[in-house]
Design an enzyme around this catalytic site. Structure first.
Site, mmCIF file in Angstrom:
data_model
loop_
_atom_site.group_PDB
_atom_site.id
_atom_site.type_symbol
_atom_site.label_atom_id
_atom_site.label_comp_id
_atom_site.label_asym_id
_atom_site.label_seq_id
_atom_site.Cartn_x
_atom_site.Cartn_y
_atom_site.Cartn_z
ATOM 1 C CG PHE A 176 -0.239 0.402 2.520
ATOM 2 C CD1 PHE A 176 -0.011 1.738 2.837
ATOM 3 C CD2 PHE A 176 0.223 -0.560 3.410
ATOM 4 C CE1 PHE A 176 0.642 2.101 4.016
ATOM 5 C CE2 PHE A 176 0.876 -0.213 4.581
ATOM 6 C CZ PHE A 176 1.086 1.126 4.881
ATOM 7 C CE LYS A 200 -3.100 -8.226 -4.484
ATOM 8 N NZ LYS A 200 -3.529 -7.183 -3.500
ATOM 9 C CB SER A 253 4.463 -7.878 5.427
ATOM 10 O OG SER A 253 3.616 -8.899 4.949
ATOM 11 C CB CYS A 308 10.446 -0.974 2.903
ATOM 12 S SG CYS A 308 11.174 -0.411 1.378
ATOM 13 C CD GLU A 401 8.186 -3.580 8.323
ATOM 14 O OE1 GLU A 401 7.536 -4.613 8.066
ATOM 15 O OE2 GLU A 401 8.712 -2.867 7.445
HETATM 16 P P1 NAD Z 1 1.285 -6.796 2.945
HETATM 17 O O1 NAD Z 1 2.294 -7.869 2.949
HETATM 18 O O2 NAD Z 1 0.198 -6.838 3.935
HETATM 19 O O3 NAD Z 1 0.566 -6.717 1.506
HETATM 20 C C1 NAD Z 1 1.334 -6.727 0.323
HETATM 21 C C2 NAD Z 1 0.497 -7.383 -0.773
HETATM 22 O O4 NAD Z 1 0.221 -8.739 -0.392
HETATM 23 C C3 NAD Z 1 -0.839 -6.699 -0.990
HETATM 24 O O5 NAD Z 1 -1.083 -6.625 -2.366
HETATM 25 C C4 NAD Z 1 -1.834 -7.591 -0.268
HETATM 26 O O6 NAD Z 1 -3.084 -7.618 -0.891
HETATM 27 C C5 NAD Z 1 -1.191 -8.968 -0.336
HETATM 28 N N1 NAD Z 1 -1.446 -9.789 0.852
HETATM 29 C C6 NAD Z 1 -1.646 -9.361 2.127
HETATM 30 N N2 NAD Z 1 -1.807 -10.416 2.952
HETATM 31 C C7 NAD Z 1 -1.714 -11.523 2.194
HETATM 32 C C8 NAD Z 1 -1.795 -12.921 2.480
HETATM 33 N N3 NAD Z 1 -2.009 -13.368 3.698
HETATM 34 N N4 NAD Z 1 -1.625 -13.788 1.451
HETATM 35 C C9 NAD Z 1 -1.399 -13.350 0.203
HETATM 36 N N5 NAD Z 1 -1.322 -12.020 -0.117
HETATM 37 C C10 NAD Z 1 -1.465 -11.125 0.857
HETATM 38 O O7 NAD Z 1 2.098 -5.406 3.030
HETATM 39 P P2 NAD Z 1 1.486 -3.938 3.146
HETATM 40 O O8 NAD Z 1 0.928 -3.748 4.516
HETATM 41 O O9 NAD Z 1 0.657 -3.610 1.967
HETATM 42 O O10 NAD Z 1 2.835 -3.072 2.998
HETATM 43 C C11 NAD Z 1 3.709 -2.846 4.062
HETATM 44 C C12 NAD Z 1 4.839 -3.852 4.081
HETATM 45 O O11 NAD Z 1 5.521 -3.842 2.839
HETATM 46 C C13 NAD Z 1 5.908 -3.511 5.121
HETATM 47 O O12 NAD Z 1 6.305 -4.696 5.733
HETATM 48 C C14 NAD Z 1 7.024 -2.906 4.304
HETATM 49 O O13 NAD Z 1 8.298 -2.994 4.889
HETATM 50 C C15 NAD Z 1 6.925 -3.712 3.062
HETATM 51 N N6 NAD Z 1 7.556 -3.047 1.930
HETATM 52 C C16 NAD Z 1 8.753 -3.547 1.526
HETATM 53 C C17 NAD Z 1 9.423 -2.928 0.490
HETATM 54 C C18 NAD Z 1 10.751 -3.448 0.053
HETATM 55 O O14 NAD Z 1 11.229 -2.984 -0.965
HETATM 56 N N7 NAD Z 1 11.377 -4.375 0.741
HETATM 57 C C19 NAD Z 1 8.855 -1.817 -0.146
HETATM 58 C C20 NAD Z 1 7.617 -1.356 0.282
HETATM 59 C C21 NAD Z 1 6.967 -1.990 1.336
#
Ligand code: NAD
Length: 510
Positions: A176, A200, A253, A308, A401
């Site tokens: 997000f 997605k 995440s 991140c 985190e």
């Molecule tokens: P998230 O993992 O909750 O969601 C990421 C994506 O996965 C979304 O599209 C979501 O719909 C999907 N998703 C969520 N739960 C799922 C599940 N149980 N099974 C399958 N798909 C699922 O992450 P978020 O809250 O949207 O974003 C924040 C996280 O992203 C933080 O941990 C941050 O550090 C990380 N992030 C990492 C980077 C990087 O480059 N390493 C960059 C940006 C964000």
């Protein structure tokens, strides 16, 4: 998650209106649908989810919660488009990216407001999101100058050449926090390399991707080359399992990155899954007070700490009280709602405030307390800048985190203790050293266990073409997601060994 079902409609609007708001006041927008085969469509499931503006806590519209049938439809459309797109010369594919860059620049103001409304970030932060995305498009535009193969006469009369071929249908799943930039880490490379791509978006911020789809169509991308399947976990799992998808890039995440990496790999796919982070800034007494404090504050509270690469731990080495005092002073001066935006949702506010309370119970000192923060007229999701001192590395606030505007300060006596704390983190996304000594900088930089390190840099994100990607639990898979690593991830090498007539007097394989 509040979802509801609406009757499927065959009359799906095919035009996307411009987002009209030019201020932070609440504004409604459209429903975010799937973009499959060059048409907007409702989800086969008939299910939808409200898209909440985090600043106001009110729904701007709703997003499709799609299912496996929608993924099937997108894969079928992508497969149909692939032969024609692969056969399009690379330099013509890159022209679409040139036009997309121009369109993003033309629509910059509107897109900034749209991102700010769907994500809660400030207008300036939304602009940064799009500008960094444009930098990635520029890399895609450069591929005709970078993507050449190689050839060599390997023996008398025998030549080997290697070319980089597209994989076919690929997919990307994004978080997000950067609704345009993170999709653009992938799109300009995967699409310009000749693949068809299914994105997605995060169900919490689907609008940036909706506008990207529309602008790519305007830029001349053929139908089926880029598609959107909106939704959540159900779509992600269908993408991971689908036999028609060759590779998946994921950013989100660590919990999901790790699970998805295993699931996609078990289905035979190439996987690159970027996860969460806990980024350490090591501060030593000879660091410049003003620069260090202002960098720490910008890094910790930019995008309300929902980056991140945000600094979430300062490891304070020895007598650095002047810097800590200045950090607290600057954090207190941040105007919530103007300098810093909101938190993505109500659940995140509760999680972040829980970390602060727990740290306090375990003996941390709350130097600046952002709990129960409010912004007049904006009744959404807020946590103010928070500084926790005397945190220990084993407290949840010291090692997990938080993903919010909370900076934990860990006090140590020596540089080696500081390095050990960074090295012991399960994460390895970013880390920095603040010092005015070249020798200290070099000593630390060579020992940090992180993929993206900085010297006197609060957010050490490499600029393109230096690629983005962390180490340890911040990334599952090989290589980085942008730059030439991204190009190699989304392509496969084909080697052709050729022989024609034998050289006079020679033998074939001599
Ligand atoms: P998230 O993992 O909750 O969601 C990421 C994506 O996965 C979304 O599209 C979501 O719909 C999907 N998703 C969520 N739960 C799922 C599940 N149980 N099974 C399958 N798909 C699922 O992450 P978020 O809250 O949207 O974003 C924040 C996280 O992203 C933080 O941990 C941050 O550090 C990380 N992030 C990492 C980077 C990087 O480059 N390493 C960059 C940006 C964000």
């Amino acid at each position: 998650m509040v979802t509801h079902t609406v009757a499927g409609s065959s009359m799906v609007p095919q035009s996307i209106p411009a987002f009209a708001a030019r201020g932070y006041g609440f504004a409604e927008y459209i429903d975010a649908r799937n973009w499959i085969g060059g048409r907007w469509s409702n989800p086969s499931t008939g299910r939808w989810l409200a898209i909440e503006n985090p600043r106001h806590g009110k729904a701007m519209g709703q997003v499709a919660l799609s299912g496996a049938d929608d993924v099937d439809a997108a894969v079928a459309a992508a497969k149909a488009a692939f032969p024609g797109w692969r056969a399009t010369p690379l330099k013509d594919r890159a022209q679409v990216m040139f036009r997309l860059k121009g369109l993003l620049e033309t629509h910059m103001e509107e897109l900034c407001w749209l991102l700010s409304h769907e994500n809660g970030k400030t207008l300036a932060e939304a602009k940064g999101d799009i500008e960094k995305g444009i930098e990635c498009i520029e890399f895609g535009c450069a591929l005709p100058n970078l993507a050449q193969g190689a050839q060599l006469d390997v023996s008398r009369g025998v030549n080997c050449e290697v070319t980089h071929e597209p994989l076919g249908v690929c997919a990307g799943i994004v978080p997000f926090n950067f609704p345009i930039m993170v999709p653009l880490w992938m799109i300009p490379i995967v699409v310009t390399a000749g693949n068809c791509f299914i994105l997605k978006p995060s169900e919490q911020v689907p609008y940036g991707a909706v506008r990207l789809a529309q602008l790519m169509k305007e830029a001349g991308l053929p139908d089926g080359v880029f598609q959107l399947v909106q939704g959540g976990r159900e779509v992600v799992e269908a993408l991971a399992d689908h036999p028609g998808i060759e590779a998946i890039g994921f950013v989100g995440s660590t919990k999901v990155a790790k699970l998805l990496y295993a699931r996609g790999a078990a289905a035979g796919k190439r996987m690159l899954c970027l996860g969460g982070a806990k980024n350490h800034l090591i501060v030593v007494p000879d660091a410049d007070v003003e620069m260090t404090a202002s960098n720490i504050v910008a890094s910790s509270y930019g995008c309300a700490g929902q980056r991140c690469m945000a600094s979430s731990v300062v490891v304070a080495v020895g007598p650095v009280q002047r810097i800590v005092d200045r950090v607290a002073e600057l954090a207190k001066a941040i105007r919530l709602g103007e300098d810093m935006g909101s938190i993505i949702n109500r659940g995140s506010v509760a999680r972040i405030e829980g970390y602060i309370a727990e740290a306090e119970q375990h003996g941390a000192t709350v130097l600046v307390d952002g709990r129960d923060a409010h912004v007049a007229g904006n009744p959404g999701f807020w946590v103010g800048p928070t500084v926790l001192d005397q945190v220990s590395p084993d407290m949840p606030a010291g090692c997990e985190e938080i993903f919010g505007p909370v900076l934990s300060i860990i006090r140590v006596a020596t540089l080696d203790e500081a390095i050990a704390i960074q090295n012991n983190s399960v994460y390895g996304n970013g880390a920095s050293i603040y010092t005015s000594s070249g020798a200290v900088a070099q000593y630390v930089a060579q020992r940090l266990e992180a993929g993206m390190c900085g010297v006197n840099v609060g957010v050490p994100v490499p600029r393109e073409p230096f690629a983005f990607g962390g180490w340890k639990a911040s990334k599952f898979g090989h290589g980085d997601i942008t730059g030439m690593d991204g190009f190699h991830f989304w392509t496969r090498p084909r080697k052709v060994t050729t022989k024609w007539a034998p050289a006079e007097g020679g033998s074939w394989m001599s």
